[in-house]
Design an enzyme around this catalytic site. Structure first.
Site, PDB file in Angstrom:
ATOM      1  N   GLY A   3       0.705  -1.240   0.095  1.00 22.40           N
ATOM      2  CA  GLY A   3       0.042  -0.146  -0.017  1.00 22.40           C
ATOM      3  C   GLY A   3       0.919   1.164  -0.090  1.00 22.40           C
ATOM      4  O   GLY A   3       1.866   1.228   0.061  1.00 22.40           O
ATOM      5  N   TYR A  36     -16.654   1.741   6.800  1.00 26.01           N
ATOM      6  CA  TYR A  36     -15.439   1.805   6.758  1.00 26.01           C
ATOM      7  C   TYR A  36     -14.843   2.168   8.477  1.00 26.01           C
ATOM      8  O   TYR A  36     -14.111   1.730   9.091  1.00 26.01           O
ATOM      9  CB  TYR A  36     -14.726   2.962   5.651  1.00 26.01           C
ATOM     10  N   LYS A  45     -13.027   0.149  11.198  1.00 24.73           N
ATOM     11  CA  LYS A  45     -11.635   0.832  11.545  1.00 24.73           C
ATOM     12  C   LYS A  45     -11.629   0.928  13.258  1.00 24.73           C
ATOM     13  O   LYS A  45     -10.509   0.662  13.986  1.00 24.73           O
ATOM     14  CB  LYS A  45     -11.090   1.822  10.932  1.00 24.73           C
ATOM     15  N   THR A  50      -9.564   0.166   2.305  1.00 26.41           N
ATOM     16  CA  THR A  50      -9.660   1.573   2.395  1.00 26.41           C
ATOM     17  C   THR A  50     -10.643   2.095   1.325  1.00 26.41           C
ATOM     18  O   THR A  50     -10.676   3.102   1.039  1.00 26.41           O
ATOM     19  CB  THR A  50      -8.283   2.182   2.106  1.00 26.41           C
TER      20      THR A  50
END
Length: 286
Positions: free
Chosen positions: A11, A127, A131, A64
């Site tokens: 990433g 999301y 998280k 993400t």
């Protein structure tokens, strides 16, 4: 020197860390992309971590795709929450420090005051919720440092900076939201901070915030990118409701990093300086 394992090395943050570490000639860093370490597989996590036996694990792996997460909830939860528990178990097995990267998106409410580390998060999309759950699972381990960041971009992968640069190169007009505010943060600066923490030996568990300094809207950020690129695209400021998206974004997600910088001895620069640093590295450099 500690042995350091980095997950999610493919990433943008993982690649930025690799560049920083290589430039400084560090040794005993192990950068593992998804192919080398599938964090959703607990058996693989244990096997790989035990074979390397790191002193520090930096978890940069995450799902993400914020909008796609609304319809891909299972995989988002698997990567951002369940897999963190796999990493925790593996870290425990070798008594490693865990540095887990999280996001400003966990603060989903309104406001105009930068968020402190101790505030109670109110995530407002899938999301963000996954998280936050990942944070809680990471913090169940007594040797975990959660480091939240925000509006991360770089010359690697897919991010807002590269998207705007692409539109500037094509001379496209752009409609950009101006009523969402945060702090654009160059992944290269976060990488330098993470390296410093990993090598410092100062492993004080808890939640920390690290971003570049200052405040901007997505519109402000776009205009700054356009200026650096020497482009003359027509950029139209719009409100969030004029650009509907599947996931709700925080209207204000600026993180207060003063405590973190003081406690961990970290430096930071204004986001415009970070942007200039990124631009000097080359758009889309690998």
């Amino acid at each position: 020197m500690p042995s350091i394992l980095v997950t999610g090395a493919g990433g943008q943050l993982g690649q930025s860390l690799q560049r920083v570490v290589a430039a400084r000639g560090d040794r005993d860093w192990h950068f593992l992309p998804h192919e080398a370490l599938e964090i959703c597989r607990p058996d693989m996590c244990l096997q790989v971590v035990r074979s390397i036996h790191p002193s520090v694990i930096i978890n940069c792996a995450a799902y993400t795709a914020v909008d796609r997460a609304e319809t891909e909830q299972d995989i988002t939860f698997a990567v951002n929450a369940q897999a963190v528990e796999n990493i925790v178990r593996a870290a425990e097995s070798v008594d490693a420090v865990l540095i887990h990267i999280s996001t400003d998106y966990v603060f989903g409410g309104e406001g105009n005051v930068p968020h402190l580390e101790g505030e109670i998060p109110i995530p407002q999309c899938v999301y963000a919720a996954t998280k936050r759950e990942g944070e809680l699972r990471a913090l169940s381990y007594e040797r975990t440092m959660v480091i939240r960041t925000g509006w991360l971009y770089s010359q690697f992968g897919h991010n807002f900076y590269l998207t705007v640069a692409k539109h500037c190169a094509a001379s496209d007009s752009m409609r950009i939201v101006f009523d969402q505010v945060g702090t654009p943060t160059w992944a290269g600066n976060l990488a330098v901070a993470l390296r410093s923490v990993a090598l410092s030996g100062l492993y004080d568990p808890g939640v920390y915030h690290y971003t570049d300094l200052g405040v901007a809207s997505w519109y402000d950020f776009t205009v700054a990118i356009q200026h650096l690129l020497g482009s003359h695209n027509h950029i139209v400021p719009i409100r969030s409701h004029e650009y509907p998206q599947a996931a709700q974004r925080p209207a204000y997600s600026v993180l207060d990093s003063a405590f973190t910088r003081g406690h961990l001895g970290l430096e930071a620069v204004h986001w415009t300086e970070g942007l200039e640093q990124c631009f000097r590295m080359g758009v889309g450099a690998n």
